[in-house]
Write an enzyme that holds these catalytic residues in place. Structure first.
Site, PDB file in Angstrom:
ATOM      1  N   TYR A  79       0.818  -1.208   0.000  1.00  0.00           N
ATOM      2  CA  TYR A  79       0.000   0.000   0.000  1.00  0.00           C
ATOM      3  C   TYR A  79       0.859   1.267   0.000  1.00  0.00           C
ATOM      4  O   TYR A  79       0.404   2.331  -0.412  1.00  0.00           O
ATOM      5  CB  TYR A  79      -0.893   0.057   1.248  1.00  0.00           C
TER       6      TYR A  79
ATOM      7  N   LYS B  34       3.821 -15.189   2.284  1.00  0.00           N
ATOM      8  CA  LYS B  34       4.010 -15.909   1.018  1.00  0.00           C
ATOM      9  C   LYS B  34       5.523 -16.141   0.871  1.00  0.00           C
ATOM     10  O   LYS B  34       6.162 -15.746  -0.102  1.00  0.00           O
ATOM     11  CB  LYS B  34       3.425 -15.069  -0.134  1.00  0.00           C
TER      12      LYS B  34
ATOM     13  N   ASP C 116      -2.110 -18.377   0.455  1.00  0.00           N
ATOM     14  CA  ASP C 116      -3.091 -19.087  -0.389  1.00  0.00           C
ATOM     15  C   ASP C 116      -3.761 -20.204   0.410  1.00  0.00           C
ATOM     16  O   ASP C 116      -4.988 -20.363   0.395  1.00  0.00           O
ATOM     17  CB  ASP C 116      -2.451 -19.597  -1.697  1.00  0.00           C
TER      18      ASP C 116
ATOM     19  N   ASP D  80      -6.150  -7.388   4.514  1.00  0.00           N
ATOM     20  CA  ASP D  80      -7.335  -6.776   3.909  1.00  0.00           C
ATOM     21  C   ASP D  80      -8.213  -7.855   3.285  1.00  0.00           C
ATOM     22  O   ASP D  80      -9.422  -7.938   3.536  1.00  0.00           O
ATOM     23  CB  ASP D  80      -6.882  -5.760   2.838  1.00  0.00           C
TER      24      ASP D  80
ATOM     25  N   ASP E 255     -12.031  -9.761   4.779  1.00  0.00           N
ATOM     26  CA  ASP E 255     -13.303  -9.741   4.023  1.00  0.00           C
ATOM     27  C   ASP E 255     -13.804 -11.178   3.861  1.00  0.00           C
ATOM     28  O   ASP E 255     -14.997 -11.462   4.015  1.00  0.00           O
ATOM     29  CB  ASP E 255     -13.130  -9.109   2.626  1.00  0.00           C
TER      30      ASP E 255
HETATM   31  C1  IPM Z   1     -10.345  -1.410   4.190  1.00  0.00           C
HETATM   32  C2  IPM Z   1     -10.466  -0.914   2.760  1.00  0.00           C
HETATM   33  C3  IPM Z   1      -9.306   0.014   2.422  1.00  0.00           C
HETATM   34  C4  IPM Z   1      -8.031  -0.823   2.458  1.00  0.00           C
HETATM   35  C5  IPM Z   1      -9.420   0.761   1.091  1.00  0.00           C
HETATM   36  C6  IPM Z   1     -10.713   1.474   0.932  1.00  0.00           C
HETATM   37  C7  IPM Z   1      -8.279   1.734   0.943  1.00  0.00           C
HETATM   38  O1  IPM Z   1     -10.579  -1.963   1.866  1.00  0.00           O
HETATM   39  O2  IPM Z   1     -10.291  -0.577   5.105  1.00  0.00           O
HETATM   40  O3  IPM Z   1     -10.328  -2.610   4.402  1.00  0.00           O
HETATM   41  O4  IPM Z   1      -7.695  -1.491   1.464  1.00  0.00           O
HETATM   42  O5  IPM Z   1      -7.347  -0.790   3.481  1.00  0.00           O
HETATM   43 MN    MN Z   2     -10.863  -3.887   2.839  1.00  0.00          MN
END
Ligand code: IPM
Ligand code: MN
Ligand code: NAD
Length: 356
Positions: A141, A190, A223, A247, A251
């Site tokens: 990032y 990884k 993975d 990240d 999710d």
């Molecule tokens: C999160 C989001 C952010 C990230 C984006 C919107 C920059 O996906 O907070 O998880 O990737 O960190």
């Molecule tokens: Mn995110």
């Protein structure tokens, strides 16, 4: 206690869910005799529209002067033009960096009342209780990036880079957290391919063996982790990983309790205010409909009280209130599987009622 809290509603469903988080904080302050002062500032797409900047200077100044920040979400199709000068997401990355918030804590636990909301089988998800430590101010990032036009088209690159110092500090936080839990830390990398992951793994093992010999350690490739997370979620206690992997995996992890609308997060540094937000985004597909699940933001408000204001009893009360509402069968649409559901404000009102 007196505290300055900055609210950053942002875009899409951000303002809808932050409004519920604020109601809960106001009620807690009233109940326990605290005085919280709220300041609302722009961030993300709405800040680009107003000021041409996704993180206006006055927003940053207000956040730095506060004890804690509660954020909704940023971004949306309106600001997705690939040729735009800036993006909403730039504001979020900048505030994390400016406040030095290198550790993003993302707890994933499955309430017994939510088991049926998960797309996974009950016997797999029940009892899941994971605490992710996602590194938040380094990695791909924030590494060097660029693009260029070449003879045969275009090329672009991003660089994943970590220093030992950046790995050590997040590993230490993970190790300390594990001591108060089930004493296990899984590091995800990884290392079979990436040099940066080999540095990460070496550092993880060195710090854990030297400073946390009482904590069990495990290394898992990212993975394979994507698979293990949904095949054996109960086997994980604390998980520590770099920015991008964290990240993505969290999710995925949101499907253990059944919805992104359930997962809160806390971003903390070595000093200064913390930033609290749901892990989900601005959900443009449901924005403005009044149906977003506010519980992730309400649970983020609980984390704010716990981590930044050291108000453990108040935080625990909010968490119990959320669980009580779920126990009574109330569901927003994301959790209802097509059954009867309630809206964002109604869910906030039910949590408030449980608090009282
Ligand atoms: C999160 C989001 C952010 C990230 C984006 C919107 C920059 O996906 O907070 O998880 O990737 O960190
Ligand atoms: Mn995110
Ligand atoms: P998203 O998290 O916004 O939505 C993914 C899916 O989950 C959508 O179907 C959405 O309706 C649903 N969802 C998310 N939160 C919900 C809630 N509280 N209640 C009910 N359903 C919910 O991810 P996306 O669609 O990939 O991204 C949309 C925008 O949000 C993008 O611009 C992205 O950059 C941004 N984003 C911001 C943050 C942040 O501000 N921290 C985090 C992730 C994504």
């Amino acid at each position: 206690m007196q505290a300055q809290i900055v609210l950053l509603p942002g875009d899409g469903i951000g303002p809808e869910v932050v409004a519920q988080g604020e109601r809960i904080l106001v009620a807690v302050a009233q109940k326990f005799g605290h005085s919280f002062q709220f300041t609302t500032c722009p961030i993300g797409g709405c800040a680009i529209d107003q000021f041409g900047d996704p993180l206006p200077e006055q927003t940053l100044v207000a956040c730095k002067a506060s004890q804690a920040v509660l954020l909704g979400a940023v971004g949306g199709p309106k600001w997705d033009d690939p040729n735009a000068k800036t993006r909403p997401e730039v504001g979020l990355l900048k505030i994390r960096k400016e406040l030095g918030l290198f550790a993003n804590l993302r707890p994933i636990s499955v309430s017994p009342h939510l088991i049926s909301a998960s797309p996974l089988k009950t016997e797999i998800v029940q009892g899941t209780d994971i605490l992710f430590f996602r590194e938040l101010t380094g990695g791909i990032y924030f590494g060097q990036s660029g693009k260029e036009t070449t003879a045969d088209g275009e090329s672009a690159y991003n660089t994943m880079i970590y220093s030992t110092h950046e790995v050590e500090r997040i590993v230490r936080l993970a190790g300390q957290a594990a001591r108060g839990r089930r004493k296990k830390v899984t590091s995800v990398d990884k290392a079979n391919v990436l040099e940066v992951s080999r540095l990460w793994r070496r550092t993880f093992e060195r710090v854990m063996k030297a400073e946390f010999p009482d904590v069990q350690i495990e290394n898992v490739l990212v993975d394979a982790m994507a698979m293990h997370l949904i095949s054996r979620p109960r086997s994980f206690d604390v998980v520590v990983t770099e920015n991008l992997f964290g990240d993505i995996l969290t999710d995925e992890g949101s499907m253990l309790p059944g919805s992104m609308g359930m997962l809160p997060s806390a971003s903390i540094g070595s000093s200064g205010p913390g930033l609290y937000e749901p892990i989900h985004g601005s959900a443009p597909d449901i924005a403005g409909k009044g149906i977003a699940n506010p519980l992730a933001t309400i649970l983020a408000a609980a984390m704010l009280l716990r981590h930044s204001l050291k108000l453990e009893a108040e935080a625990a009360l909010i968490e119990r209130a959320v669980d009580a509402v779920l126990a009574k069968g109330h569901r927003t649409a994301d959790l209802a599987a097509g059954g009867p559901s309630i809206g964002t404000v109604e869910m906030g009102t039910l949590v408030l009622a449980e608090l009282a």
